[in-house]
Motif scaffolding. Structure first.
Motif, PDB file in Angstrom:
ATOM      1  N   PHE A 168       1.057  -0.860  -0.381  1.00 45.37           N
ATOM      2  CA  PHE A 168       0.191   0.123  -0.301  1.00 45.37           C
ATOM      3  C   PHE A 168       0.639   1.132  -0.152  1.00 45.37           C
ATOM      4  O   PHE A 168       0.467   2.201  -0.619  1.00 45.37           O
ATOM      5  N   LEU A 198      -3.184   5.334  -4.543  1.00 45.81           N
ATOM      6  CA  LEU A 198      -4.322   4.854  -3.136  1.00 45.81           C
ATOM      7  C   LEU A 198      -4.961   6.740  -3.169  1.00 45.81           C
ATOM      8  O   LEU A 198      -4.313   7.074  -3.161  1.00 45.81           O
ATOM      9  N   TRP A 231      -7.004   7.582   2.648  1.00 44.97           N
ATOM     10  CA  TRP A 231      -6.634   5.882   3.230  1.00 44.97           C
ATOM     11  C   TRP A 231      -5.119   6.381   3.057  1.00 44.97           C
ATOM     12  O   TRP A 231      -3.974   6.501   2.922  1.00 44.97           O
ATOM     13  N   ALA A 245      -5.388   1.014   5.617  1.00 39.62           N
ATOM     14  CA  ALA A 245      -5.445   0.248   4.044  1.00 39.62           C
ATOM     15  C   ALA A 245      -5.465  -1.649   4.533  1.00 39.62           C
ATOM     16  O   ALA A 245      -6.037  -1.972   4.359  1.00 39.62           O
ATOM     17  N   CYS A 275     -12.566   0.391  -3.650  1.00 40.67           N
ATOM     18  CA  CYS A 275     -12.825   1.324  -2.749  1.00 40.67           C
ATOM     19  C   CYS A 275     -11.432   2.298  -2.192  1.00 40.67           C
ATOM     20  O   CYS A 275     -11.065   3.376  -1.829  1.00 40.67           O
ATOM     21  N   VAL A 276     -10.828   2.054  -1.876  1.00 36.07           N
ATOM     22  CA  VAL A 276      -8.944   2.435  -1.752  1.00 36.07           C
ATOM     23  C   VAL A 276      -8.215   3.305  -2.818  1.00 36.07           C
ATOM     24  O   VAL A 276      -6.922   3.165  -2.673  1.00 36.07           O
TER      25      VAL A 276
END
Length: 208
Positions: free
Chosen positions: A145, A154, A158, A163, A201-202
């Protein structure tokens, strides 16, 4: 003759491990007895003591048979560092769950270690192995991430640590539900779409 004797000893040891796998799965580690395991293996209780000393030794030897899912996922995630991190996570985790669902022995071992065992003090080596694998896997997720953040993939709301935490919880939750044997629950079919939905979603959304 000596070679045959060693072969027989190895076969007995494997038979005892197979029997322990069966008995631990059915009765749980705490309730299982060495007599039950010996009978299931077609051996004497003395054979159990000869190869493993006691039930703890047998349990720890059985634990060594299991390739931890966290270790496998880390290996898959580290095998292609040049691939976009979010895409790579979706592919690697979905593929690992598909392979796991096709491996009944591994499912049995995971069920024993995660659902049929209370980790009392003397089982510390097995518990520590899981904790170390969990930590390493969560670190690998966070690093992916972080790479996604550096690449602008990203979403700004977040943080990599959060995450990674939620993603780990998602994967762990699906795994535990599957191991509980919930009717109609297929691991690969459920995890793949959920992983993709979470990562979408992230992910940073393209500018409109």
């Amino acid at each position: 003759m000596a070679r045959r004797t060693k072969q027989e000893a190895d076969e007995t040891r494997e038979a005892l491990l197979d029997a322990a796998e069966q008995v631990f799965l059915e009765r749980g580690v705490a309730r299982a007895s060495l007599d039950e395991i010996a009978r299931a293996a077609g051996c004497t209780r003395g054979a159990v003591h000869w190869h493993f000393r006691d039930k703890l030794g047998l349990f720890l030897a059985l634990d060594e048979r299991l390739v931890l899912l966290q270790d496998e996922l880390r290996e898959r995630l580290c095998c292609d560092p040049n691939r976009p991190p979010l895409e790579h996570m979706a592919y690697a985790i979905s593929a690992a769950m598909d392979d796991l669902e096709r491996d009944p022995r591994r499912k049995r071992l995971l069920t024993i270690m995660l659902q049929r065992c209370e980790y009392v003090e003397e089982m510390a080596p097995a518990l520590e192995r899981r904790r170390a694998a969990d930590l390493a896997f969560r670190t690998t997720l966070r690093e992916h991430f972080e790479r996604a953040e550096l690449r602008g993939e990203l979403a700004p709301n977040w943080k990599p640590e959060r995450a990674a935490f939620f993603f780990y919880a998602l994967i762990s939750g699906f795994l535990n539900e599957w191991l509980r044997g919930n009717a109609g629950f297929e691991l690969a079919a459920e995890v793949g779409p959920a992983v993709c939905t979470f990562l979408a979603c992230v992910a940073q959304q393209p500018a409109s």
